[in-house]
Design a protein around this motif. Structure first.
Motif, short mmCIF file in Angstrom:
data_model
loop_
_atom_site.label_atom_id
_atom_site.label_comp_id
_atom_site.label_asym_id
_atom_site.label_seq_id
_atom_site.Cartn_x
_atom_site.Cartn_y
_atom_site.Cartn_z
N LEU A 15 22.77 110.14 -23.08
CA LEU A 15 24.16 110.52 -23.26
C LEU A 15 24.88 109.50 -24.11
O LEU A 15 24.59 108.30 -24.04
CB LEU A 15 24.85 110.64 -21.89
N PRO A 16 25.86 109.90 -24.93
CA PRO A 16 26.53 108.98 -25.84
C PRO A 16 27.10 107.77 -25.11
O PRO A 16 27.68 107.90 -24.04
CB PRO A 16 27.63 109.84 -26.47
N ALA A 17 26.91 106.60 -25.71
CA ALA A 17 27.47 105.37 -25.17
C ALA A 17 27.85 104.50 -26.34
O ALA A 17 26.99 104.03 -27.07
CB ALA A 17 26.45 104.66 -24.28
N LEU A 18 29.14 104.30 -26.54
CA LEU A 18 29.59 103.55 -27.70
C LEU A 18 29.17 102.10 -27.62
O LEU A 18 29.00 101.44 -28.62
CB LEU A 18 31.11 103.67 -27.83
N ALA A 19 29.05 101.59 -26.44
CA ALA A 19 28.61 100.21 -26.22
C ALA A 19 28.45 100.05 -24.73
O ALA A 19 28.78 100.95 -23.96
CB ALA A 19 29.64 99.21 -26.75
N TRP A 148 21.49 101.86 -31.34
CA TRP A 148 22.27 101.33 -30.23
C TRP A 148 22.40 102.35 -29.10
O TRP A 148 22.21 102.03 -27.92
CB TRP A 148 23.66 100.91 -30.72
N ARG A 149 22.68 103.59 -29.45
CA ARG A 149 22.85 104.62 -28.43
C ARG A 149 21.53 105.02 -27.78
O ARG A 149 21.53 105.67 -26.73
CB ARG A 149 23.53 105.86 -29.04
N SER A 150 20.42 104.65 -28.38
CA SER A 150 19.13 104.99 -27.79
C SER A 150 18.72 104.05 -26.67
O SER A 150 17.74 104.30 -25.98
CB SER A 150 18.04 104.99 -28.88
N ILE A 151 19.50 102.98 -26.47
CA ILE A 151 19.14 101.94 -25.50
C ILE A 151 20.01 102.07 -24.25
O ILE A 151 21.22 102.30 -24.33
CB ILE A 151 19.33 100.54 -26.11
N ARG A 152 19.38 101.90 -23.10
CA ARG A 152 20.10 101.77 -21.83
C ARG A 152 20.03 100.30 -21.41
O ARG A 152 18.93 99.77 -21.20
CB ARG A 152 19.49 102.67 -20.75
N TRP A 153 21.19 99.66 -21.31
CA TRP A 153 21.22 98.22 -21.09
C TRP A 153 21.13 97.88 -19.62
O TRP A 153 21.71 98.57 -18.78
CB TRP A 153 22.50 97.63 -21.71
N PRO A 154 20.42 96.83 -19.26
CA PRO A 154 20.33 96.42 -17.86
C PRO A 154 21.66 95.90 -17.35
O PRO A 154 22.52 95.47 -18.13
CB PRO A 154 19.26 95.31 -17.89
N ASP A 155 21.82 95.92 -16.05
CA ASP A 155 23.05 95.45 -15.41
C ASP A 155 22.98 93.92 -15.30
O ASP A 155 22.51 93.38 -14.29
CB ASP A 155 23.22 96.10 -14.05
N ALA A 156 23.45 93.26 -16.35
CA ALA A 156 23.35 91.80 -16.37
C ALA A 156 24.30 91.16 -15.36
O ALA A 156 24.03 90.06 -14.87
CB ALA A 156 23.63 91.27 -17.78
N ASP A 157 25.43 91.81 -15.05
CA ASP A 157 26.31 91.29 -14.01
C ASP A 157 25.56 91.19 -12.68
O ASP A 157 25.65 90.18 -11.97
CB ASP A 157 27.53 92.21 -13.84
N TYR A 158 24.83 92.24 -12.34
CA TYR A 158 24.06 92.24 -11.09
C TYR A 158 22.98 91.17 -11.13
O TYR A 158 22.78 90.42 -10.17
CB TYR A 158 23.45 93.63 -10.88
N LEU A 159 22.26 91.09 -12.25
CA LEU A 159 21.20 90.10 -12.37
C LEU A 159 21.74 88.68 -12.24
O LEU A 159 21.06 87.79 -11.71
CB LEU A 159 20.48 90.25 -13.70
N SER A 160 22.97 88.45 -12.72
CA SER A 160 23.54 87.10 -12.70
C SER A 160 23.69 86.55 -11.29
O SER A 160 23.78 85.34 -11.10
CB SER A 160 24.89 87.09 -13.41
N GLN A 161 23.72 87.44 -10.31
CA GLN A 161 23.90 87.01 -8.91
C GLN A 161 22.57 86.81 -8.18
O GLN A 161 22.56 86.47 -7.01
CB GLN A 161 24.74 88.06 -8.19
N GLN A 162 21.47 86.99 -8.91
CA GLN A 162 20.14 86.86 -8.31
C GLN A 162 19.72 85.40 -8.25
O GLN A 162 19.86 84.66 -9.22
CB GLN A 162 19.13 87.65 -9.15
#
Length: 231
Positions: A15-19, A148-162
């Motif tokens: 699905l479209p994701a501008l960023a 850019w729109r073909s990529i789903r980015w990981p949740d870096a906020d969540y990872l930062s708390q690991q």
């Protein structure tokens, strides 16, 4: 070759994701930056591409005053943002500064500001890198936006708390979100003290994932990693 490869890739887009923008409220008018000062022109055959995605909270921690649109909060809050799409040659060399004209217009920059929230950086990316792979800015921005729109980015906020986060944890999160991506195609850039700076995704000439060169792959999976959340 570029048009055929991207046409195939576009069919696989999520699905479209501008960023990866937590919020994006761009101004109705785009103020054009000064024209970039060109460097030395280098022309060569393109062997591969790199899509570089900066982690915005870390960028703003270091250089926020110079990028008010991205870092002031008035235009939104950003996670990963597109640093640039870079064509590369063989043996660690790359084409650059093939032309600084035509300059992109405000209307050409505006649709991409949620992807790269900096008119200055968008034009710089076109002049230094994009002019060596496309005839006009809109062609370069179109290619970059499709990737850019073909990529789903990981949740870096969540990872930062690991606890005991590693570079391998980030790579694993990326390939989990993007089934079929080989982890050797996910380059990581970190500071000397282990803070995440960028992800660098490596593609072949056909815009399909390709193993990163050693210099682009970055730290090994076992290396410790910290992610600044901007809080």
């Amino acid at each position: 070759m570029i048009r055929v490869a991207l046409a195939a890739l576009a069919l696989l887009l999520p699905l479209p994701a501008l960023a990866q923008a937590y919020q994006c409220r761009m101004p109705s008018r785009v103020t054009m930056p000064p024209a970039p000062e060109p460097g030395q022109t280098v022309r060569m055959p393109i062997a591969r591409y790199t899509l570089a995605a900066s982690w915005s909270p870390d960028h703003c921690k270091l250089r926020g005053a110079g990028d008010p649109l991205q870092c002031s909060g008035k235009a939104g809050r950003f996670g990963f943002v597109l640093h640039g799409l870079w064509p590369e040659g063989a043996a660690g060399r790359w084409p650059q500064w093939c032309s600084i004209t035509p300059r992109p217009t405000p209307a050409e920059l505006a649709p991409h500001l949620c992807m790269t929230p900096s008119p200055r950086l968008l034009e710089h990316a076109w002049a230094k890198h994009g002019s060596c792979m496309a005839k006009r800015p809109e062609g370069y921005f179109k290619v970059a936006a499709i990737l850019w729109r073909s990529i789903r980015w990981p949740d870096a906020d969540y990872l930062s708390q690991q606890d005991d986060l590693t570079v391998g944890d980030l790579r694993s999160a990326f390939v989990t979100r993007n089934p079929g991506w080989p982890r050797e195609s996910v380059g990581v850039v970190a500071s000397r003290t282990g803070w995440l700076r960028e992800l660098r995704l490596c593609y072949g000439r056909d815009f399909m994932p390709q193993a990163c060169p050693r210099r682009a792959f970055g730290p090994p999976d076992s290396a410790s990693l910290k992610i600044w959340r901007g809080l």
